[in-house]
Design an enzyme around this catalytic site. Sequence first.
Site, PDB file in Angstrom:
ATOM      1  N   THR A  27      22.956  24.200  25.984  1.00  0.00           N
ATOM      2  CA  THR A  27      22.328  25.319  25.273  1.00  0.00           C
ATOM      3  C   THR A  27      21.063  25.684  26.048  1.00  0.00           C
ATOM      4  OG1 THR A  27      20.925  23.912  23.877  1.00  0.00           O
ATOM      5  CG2 THR A  27      23.129  24.411  23.047  1.00  0.00           C
ATOM      6  N   VAL A  82      17.925  15.929  27.361  1.00  0.00           N
ATOM      7  CA  VAL A  82      16.737  16.784  27.287  1.00  0.00           C
ATOM      8  C   VAL A  82      16.709  17.701  28.501  1.00  0.00           C
ATOM      9  CG1 VAL A  82      14.222  16.846  27.210  1.00  0.00           C
ATOM     10  CG2 VAL A  82      15.464  15.045  25.989  1.00  0.00           C
ATOM     11  N   LYS A  83      16.688  19.009  28.221  1.00  0.00           N
ATOM     12  CA  LYS A  83      16.715  19.995  29.300  1.00  0.00           C
ATOM     13  C   LYS A  83      15.283  20.411  29.625  1.00  0.00           C
ATOM     14  CE  LYS A  83      19.789  23.868  30.356  1.00  0.00           C
ATOM     15  NZ  LYS A  83      20.586  24.922  29.716  1.00  0.00           N
ATOM     16  N   LEU A  84      14.959  20.364  30.904  1.00  0.00           N
ATOM     17  CA  LEU A  84      13.584  20.598  31.356  1.00  0.00           C
ATOM     18  C   LEU A  84      13.575  21.644  32.463  1.00  0.00           C
ATOM     19  CD1 LEU A  84      12.746  16.810  31.778  1.00  0.00           C
ATOM     20  CD2 LEU A  84      11.751  18.297  30.014  1.00  0.00           C
TER      21      LEU A  84
END
Length: 218
Positions: A27, A82-84
């Site tokens: 997402t 976790v998207k960074l």
Amino acid sequence: MKLFVDSADVGELKALAASGLVDGVTTNPSLIAKQGGVFLETIAQICALVDGPVSAEVASTDYATMVKEGERLAAIAANVVVKLPLTWDGLKAAQAFSRSGIKTNVTLCFSAVQAMMAAKAGATYISPFVGRLDDHGAEGMGLIADIRAIYDQYGFSTEILAASIRSTAHVREAALSGADCATIPPSVFKGLLAHPLTERGLQQFTADWTASGQTILG
Ligand code: E4P
């Protein structure tokens, strides 16, 4: 190659996951905003639908807040990644999460050197945006091959997650270029099996079988 679906539409994801061929979900803030639900609840619902990794992106851009947000997201379910963003602070956060065993997806990658830096930071996944590079007049898929060569040469274990995929041809090229995974919009995912010769052939087989008058199950 692992196939992820790039969507925050829980209903659509549920239908696609029923195929048994969805390995994960990605997402981003734009997809979440488009969907309109409560972010943390949406991620929890998606995590319950698929066993594989579900990327949920932090909203802040400074290191300290990104770490706090990432910890909150990671607490939702064991399969949250976790998207960074690919920034200095984002890579610092990737290092912190790597040390604490939280998986990360470093996003908005547009160059091979950026991908090398993300791998050095211990990112679990790197997301090169193929379609947006094409839109920008570059040859997006060449980036996947470049990253593959660098990662293989130096033994980086970061997985290449081809992103911003726009077509079945993109999926084919990502696979041939050595991507470990591709994240695909639902519309493209649904078209992956489409081929006119498959449809025509099946119609012919069905018609011929019916004309034979036989049954397999009696
Ligand atoms: C990847 O993680 C992104 O969510 C996505 O692939 C971006 O695709 P777009 O360029 O079609 O927005």
